[in-house]
Design a protein around this motif. Structure first.
Motif, PDB file in Angstrom:
ATOM      1  N   ASP A 187      -5.064 -18.758  14.968  1.00 56.82           N
ATOM      2  CA  ASP A 187      -4.969 -19.826  15.968  1.00 56.82           C
ATOM      3  C   ASP A 187      -6.277 -20.079  16.712  1.00 56.82           C
ATOM      4  O   ASP A 187      -6.364 -20.982  17.545  1.00 56.82           O
ATOM      5  N   ILE A 188      -7.308 -19.280  16.411  1.00 57.76           N
ATOM      6  CA  ILE A 188      -8.560 -19.398  17.162  1.00 57.76           C
ATOM      7  C   ILE A 188      -9.392 -20.600  16.688  1.00 57.76           C
ATOM      8  O   ILE A 188      -9.719 -21.478  17.489  1.00 57.76           O
ATOM      9  N   LEU A 189      -9.715 -20.638  15.391  1.00 59.68           N
ATOM     10  CA  LEU A 189     -10.577 -21.724  14.906  1.00 59.68           C
ATOM     11  C   LEU A 189      -9.973 -23.115  15.124  1.00 59.68           C
ATOM     12  O   LEU A 189     -10.714 -24.061  15.398  1.00 59.68           O
ATOM     13  N   PRO A 190      -8.657 -23.300  15.035  1.00 62.64           N
ATOM     14  CA  PRO A 190      -8.103 -24.631  15.356  1.00 62.64           C
ATOM     15  C   PRO A 190      -7.927 -24.849  16.864  1.00 62.64           C
ATOM     16  O   PRO A 190      -7.373 -25.868  17.257  1.00 62.64           O
ATOM     17  N   ALA A 191      -8.373 -23.895  17.696  1.00 66.70           N
ATOM     18  CA  ALA A 191      -8.307 -24.043  19.160  1.00 66.70           C
ATOM     19  C   ALA A 191      -6.892 -24.317  19.655  1.00 66.70           C
ATOM     20  O   ALA A 191      -6.656 -25.279  20.380  1.00 66.70           O
ATOM     21  N   LYS A 192      -5.966 -23.436  19.300  1.00 66.22           N
ATOM     22  CA  LYS A 192      -4.593 -23.579  19.800  1.00 66.22           C
ATOM     23  C   LYS A 192      -4.530 -23.296  21.311  1.00 66.22           C
ATOM     24  O   LYS A 192      -3.509 -23.516  21.939  1.00 66.22           O
ATOM     25  N   ALA A 193      -5.613 -22.742  21.854  1.00 68.15           N
ATOM     26  CA  ALA A 193      -5.744 -22.586  23.308  1.00 68.15           C
ATOM     27  C   ALA A 193      -7.201 -22.870  23.663  1.00 68.15           C
ATOM     28  O   ALA A 193      -8.056 -23.006  22.772  1.00 68.15           O
ATOM     29  N   ASP A 194      -7.484 -22.990  24.962  1.00 70.98           N
ATOM     30  CA  ASP A 194      -8.858 -23.199  25.412  1.00 70.98           C
ATOM     31  C   ASP A 194      -9.467 -21.891  25.916  1.00 70.98           C
ATOM     32  O   ASP A 194     -10.678 -21.717  25.922  1.00 70.98           O
ATOM     33  N   VAL A 195      -8.588 -20.993  26.355  1.00 68.27           N
ATOM     34  CA  VAL A 195      -9.018 -19.663  26.789  1.00 68.27           C
ATOM     35  C   VAL A 195      -8.179 -18.641  26.023  1.00 68.27           C
ATOM     36  O   VAL A 195      -6.945 -18.646  26.123  1.00 68.27           O
ATOM     37  N   PHE A 196      -8.846 -17.806  25.222  1.00 72.08           N
ATOM     38  CA  PHE A 196      -8.156 -16.745  24.492  1.00 72.08           C
ATOM     39  C   PHE A 196      -8.424 -15.441  25.223  1.00 72.08           C
ATOM     40  O   PHE A 196      -9.591 -15.040  25.345  1.00 72.08           O
ATOM     41  N   VAL A 197      -7.378 -14.786  25.719  1.00 73.79           N
ATOM     42  CA  VAL A 197      -7.622 -13.519  26.403  1.00 73.79           C
ATOM     43  C   VAL A 197      -7.310 -12.348  25.483  1.00 73.79           C
ATOM     44  O   VAL A 197      -6.375 -12.393  24.664  1.00 73.79           O
ATOM     45  N   CYS A 198      -8.122 -11.303  25.616  1.00 69.53           N
ATOM     46  CA  CYS A 198      -8.011 -10.130  24.751  1.00 69.53           C
ATOM     47  C   CYS A 198      -8.833  -9.006  25.370  1.00 69.53           C
ATOM     48  O   CYS A 198      -9.573  -9.230  26.327  1.00 69.53           O
ATOM     49  N   ASP A 199      -8.717  -7.803  24.811  1.00 67.42           N
ATOM     50  CA  ASP A 199      -9.571  -6.732  25.312  1.00 67.42           C
ATOM     51  C   ASP A 199     -10.963  -6.881  24.702  1.00 67.42           C
ATOM     52  O   ASP A 199     -11.169  -7.640  23.757  1.00 67.42           O
ATOM     53  N   GLY A 200     -11.923  -6.148  25.264  1.00 69.02           N
ATOM     54  CA  GLY A 200     -13.313  -6.322  24.880  1.00 69.02           C
ATOM     55  C   GLY A 200     -13.643  -5.841  23.472  1.00 69.02           C
ATOM     56  O   GLY A 200     -14.601  -6.318  22.860  1.00 69.02           O
ATOM     57  N   LEU A 201     -12.849  -4.923  22.936  1.00 66.99           N
ATOM     58  CA  LEU A 201     -13.071  -4.461  21.564  1.00 66.99           C
ATOM     59  C   LEU A 201     -12.675  -5.568  20.592  1.00 66.99           C
ATOM     60  O   LEU A 201     -13.449  -5.965  19.711  1.00 66.99           O
ATOM     61  N   VAL A 202     -11.467  -6.086  20.782  1.00 68.34           N
ATOM     62  CA  VAL A 202     -10.976  -7.198  19.961  1.00 68.34           C
ATOM     63  C   VAL A 202     -11.917  -8.401  20.093  1.00 68.34           C
ATOM     64  O   VAL A 202     -12.341  -8.999  19.097  1.00 68.34           O
ATOM     65  N   GLY A 203     -12.267  -8.752  21.341  1.00 70.36           N
ATOM     66  CA  GLY A 203     -13.086  -9.938  21.594  1.00 70.36           C
ATOM     67  C   GLY A 203     -14.466  -9.839  20.972  1.00 70.36           C
ATOM     68  O   GLY A 203     -14.968 -10.796  20.378  1.00 70.36           O
ATOM     69  N   ASN A 204     -15.077  -8.679  21.087  1.00 71.98           N
ATOM     70  CA  ASN A 204     -16.416  -8.498  20.541  1.00 71.98           C
ATOM     71  C   ASN A 204     -16.409  -8.618  19.019  1.00 71.98           C
ATOM     72  O   ASN A 204     -17.280  -9.273  18.426  1.00 71.98           O
ATOM     73  N   LEU A 205     -15.410  -8.008  18.378  1.00 70.12           N
ATOM     74  CA  LEU A 205     -15.332  -8.073  16.915  1.00 70.12           C
ATOM     75  C   LEU A 205     -15.048  -9.500  16.443  1.00 70.12           C
ATOM     76  O   LEU A 205     -15.673  -9.990  15.498  1.00 70.12           O
ATOM     77  N   LEU A 206     -14.110 -10.173  17.118  1.00 70.94           N
ATOM     78  CA  LEU A 206     -13.788 -11.556  16.732  1.00 70.94           C
ATOM     79  C   LEU A 206     -14.985 -12.476  16.955  1.00 70.94           C
ATOM     80  O   LEU A 206     -15.273 -13.346  16.135  1.00 70.94           O
ATOM     81  N   LEU A 207     -15.669 -12.287  18.085  1.00 71.74           N
ATOM     82  CA  LEU A 207     -16.822 -13.139  18.401  1.00 71.74           C
ATOM     83  C   LEU A 207     -17.904 -13.009  17.335  1.00 71.74           C
ATOM     84  O   LEU A 207     -18.397 -13.999  16.805  1.00 71.74           O
ATOM     85  N   LYS A 208     -18.242 -11.771  17.010  1.00 71.79           N
ATOM     86  CA  LYS A 208     -19.331 -11.568  16.048  1.00 71.79           C
ATOM     87  C   LYS A 208     -18.930 -11.991  14.639  1.00 71.79           C
ATOM     88  O   LYS A 208     -19.770 -12.445  13.867  1.00 71.79           O
ATOM     89  N   LEU A 209     -17.637 -11.867  14.315  1.00 69.22           N
ATOM     90  CA  LEU A 209     -17.179 -12.396  13.029  1.00 69.22           C
ATOM     91  C   LEU A 209     -17.346 -13.921  13.029  1.00 69.22           C
ATOM     92  O   LEU A 209     -17.885 -14.502  12.079  1.00 69.22           O
ATOM     93  N   GLY A 210     -16.905 -14.558  14.106  1.00 68.15           N
ATOM     94  CA  GLY A 210     -16.995 -16.021  14.205  1.00 68.15           C
ATOM     95  C   GLY A 210     -18.436 -16.508  14.119  1.00 68.15           C
ATOM     96  O   GLY A 210     -18.740 -17.469  13.410  1.00 68.15           O
ATOM     97  N   GLU A 211     -19.329 -15.828  14.816  1.00 71.25           N
ATOM     98  CA  GLU A 211     -20.736 -16.222  14.808  1.00 71.25           C
ATOM     99  C   GLU A 211     -21.368 -16.052  13.426  1.00 71.25           C
ATOM    100  O   GLU A 211     -22.364 -16.690  13.119  1.00 71.25           O
ATOM    101  N   SER A 212     -20.777 -15.169  12.626  1.00 75.84           N
ATOM    102  CA  SER A 212     -21.363 -14.904  11.304  1.00 75.84           C
ATOM    103  C   SER A 212     -20.862 -15.870  10.242  1.00 75.84           C
ATOM    104  O   SER A 212     -21.320 -15.830   9.098  1.00 75.84           O
ATOM    105  N   ILE A 213     -19.911 -16.724  10.603  1.00 77.78           N
ATOM    106  CA  ILE A 213     -19.342 -17.633   9.597  1.00 77.78           C
ATOM    107  C   ILE A 213     -20.406 -18.556   8.978  1.00 77.78           C
ATOM    108  O   ILE A 213     -20.489 -18.649   7.752  1.00 77.78           O
TER     109      ILE A 213
END
Lengths: 327, 327
Positions: free
Chosen positions: A212-238
């Motif tokens: 649900d992240i790439l289609p922006a099903k929300a404007d603010v995705f809340v998560c813990d910092g471990l999850v967020g950091n991994l998802l962020l760096k995966l997204g940036e590497s696309i």
């Protein structure tokens, strides 16, 4: 308004921060800039460009915290670094915002220790901008807090919503809780409790999944910092990996070099939607002051946009709004 | 060898599982198939296709566990479902593997409860195949265990390495621990302890970040089930969202319909590298038996490959190797 800029942060200092700050000052006539770093280095760079010397000043900060230094140690020992001096000025009210493309860990540590927390905030968080098909959205926490209590998710949602609305310009932002399934009762006990707390918010859309992240099903995705950091760096590497995937496709189809060139051009334009230069940098939300951090590789354009984001945070009283939202 | 196939699992039953099982039986001459489901439904489908009736049999299992049923409840109450009957046969030694594209939660619960754990295994995990520029790699846990103790990461690494080497055919697989930074001392206390335990393995390459997944900096990425599930679903969503990103690029550049068609063709071929049909399904590693689950949307090809993966697990004694590796 005065924004302090770390002139010796990131991989391309002093050029990127100095050029970016000058450009920001040209876009915003009421903006005064203080460039922080070894005086001679910064002045030599500054003198290369046309600028309004009434509005751009240099503050001597002889030490440099390098990108790979151990954050807490660096902040403690380098009291005359651009980061520590700049955040000290912010704390003392000598400027209204501070931006840097330097060592993220050191910036987070220094922002937390020197500025302290906003009234009512449990833990400050990194609010990262995330590329989606609808443009950038917010993911927080992106790495400041690896373990998060339920009430912290609630605060991330409140702080993130205010930033997204007033700085990123997204009206009525929606909040989603990242989880392993959409059903209400999914996840760990902490996530279930967070879900219950978040349910009090009018703009909460419930649990969301990784898809649900790439289609922006929300404007603010809340998560813990471990999850967020991994998802962020995966997204940036696309983008860079997509180039590899597409290169294989071009090879498989045996395209002519002309056709391949056309495809690469489309890919380049398409992937520019991932370009963080357009969002400049990300804030530490919850600290008592406006403090933003940019990518190490920040270009002048990214630095300019980061300065202008700091300006928006000040103009829209983002921190006052955060305090009010948590009362 | 006998593999039991859930003929009423997934979104496209009975067609996908029945066709897929028949195709698998044609590729592997020593393979016998037991199709599980309401006898009449399954036989009617089976009779549509040419098949070796000496090697493909139907076992009546009148109940169907639907995709959206509450897993534990469904497994407890539907004792005559294809899932419970199939795993019961596996437990009783009447077949050597079981595959299904049905309700993942129910399959995990039933596999764990009915088969039990392999000797020495702390907790079974979902070993998901992940699309990378080098082809599919393994991510585990992808959702069975949302909270993971340090020794479990170690076991995931061992179990994953064996599967990757013997079923996915990747020689000398490398293991990475997903974390917020590459440095040894990163992460939570549990991750630091996991790092220390994993350091005993010759094939451990250290901490890896989100950006290291798509370029396949390791062959087995170990993480907790919350992280793994979110990363997996984000990764799986890349192709359909990339189509959106590229569509915007095509529009921006105002391509002719002929040029656009060419680009879409390249994109389609490139994104086929994400197609899970080629890997078929993913195993629950650590349960006492060969049990694999596929996507709900599994095609006949995906079902065929899942059956053949189960065959490989049996032929290579994956479970015996796991037991030996944990001693």
């Amino acid at each position: 308004m005065i924004i302090a800029v770390d002139a010796v942060g990131g991989d391309f200092y002093p050029e990127s921060p100095v050029k970016g700050a000058i450009e920001a000052s040209k876009e915003h006539r009421d903006l005064n800039i203080i460039l922080l770093g070894p005086e001679e280095t910064v002045k030599r760079e500054l003198d290369k460009y046309e600028h309004d010397s009434q509005r751009i000043h240099v503050k001597h900060a002889p030490q440099v915290i390098e990108m790979d230094e151990q954050p807490a140690q660096a902040v403690k020992t380098k009291r005359d670094s651009s980061i520590v001096v700049g955040l000290g000025m912010l704390k003392a009210g000598k400027c209204e915002g501070f931006v840097s493309a330097g060592n993220t860990g050191a910036l987070l540590a220094a922002s937390t220790f020197l500025l302290g927390k906003l009234e009512g905030v449990l833990r400050p968080a990194i609010a990262a901008t995330y590329p989606t098909v609808k443009g950038f959205r917010l993911l927080m926490d992106a790495g400041a807090n690896l373990e998060v209590r339920p009430e912290m998710y609630y605060q991330f949602a409140q702080m993130g919503s205010i930033y997204v609305e007033h700085v990123m310009g997204i009206e009525n932002p929606k909040v989603g809780l990242l989880n392993v399934g959409e059903e209400d009762e999914k996840g760990t006990d902490d996530l279930k409790e967070a879900f219950d707390l978040l349910s009090d918010l009018d703009n909460f859309v419930g649990n969301l999944e990784g898809r649900d992240i790439l289609p922006a099903k929300a404007d603010v995705f809340v998560c813990d910092g471990l999850v967020g950091n991994l998802l962020l760096k995966l997204g940036e590497s696309i983008p860079e990996n997509m180039v590899q995937f597409i290169a294989k496709g071009i090879k498989t189809l045996e395209l002519s070099s002309e056709e391949a060139e056309k495809v690469v051009k489309v890919l380049k334009v398409s992937l520019s939607q991932f370009n963080y230069e357009n969002v400049g940098g990300v804030p530490f939300l919850g600290v008592n002051g406006v403090s933003l951090v940019g990518h190490g590789g920040s270009s002048p354009k990214a630095m300019k946009n980061m300065v202008l984001n700091a300006v928006k945070c000040v103009e829209h009283n983002v921190n006052d709004k955060i305090i009010a939202s948590l009362k």
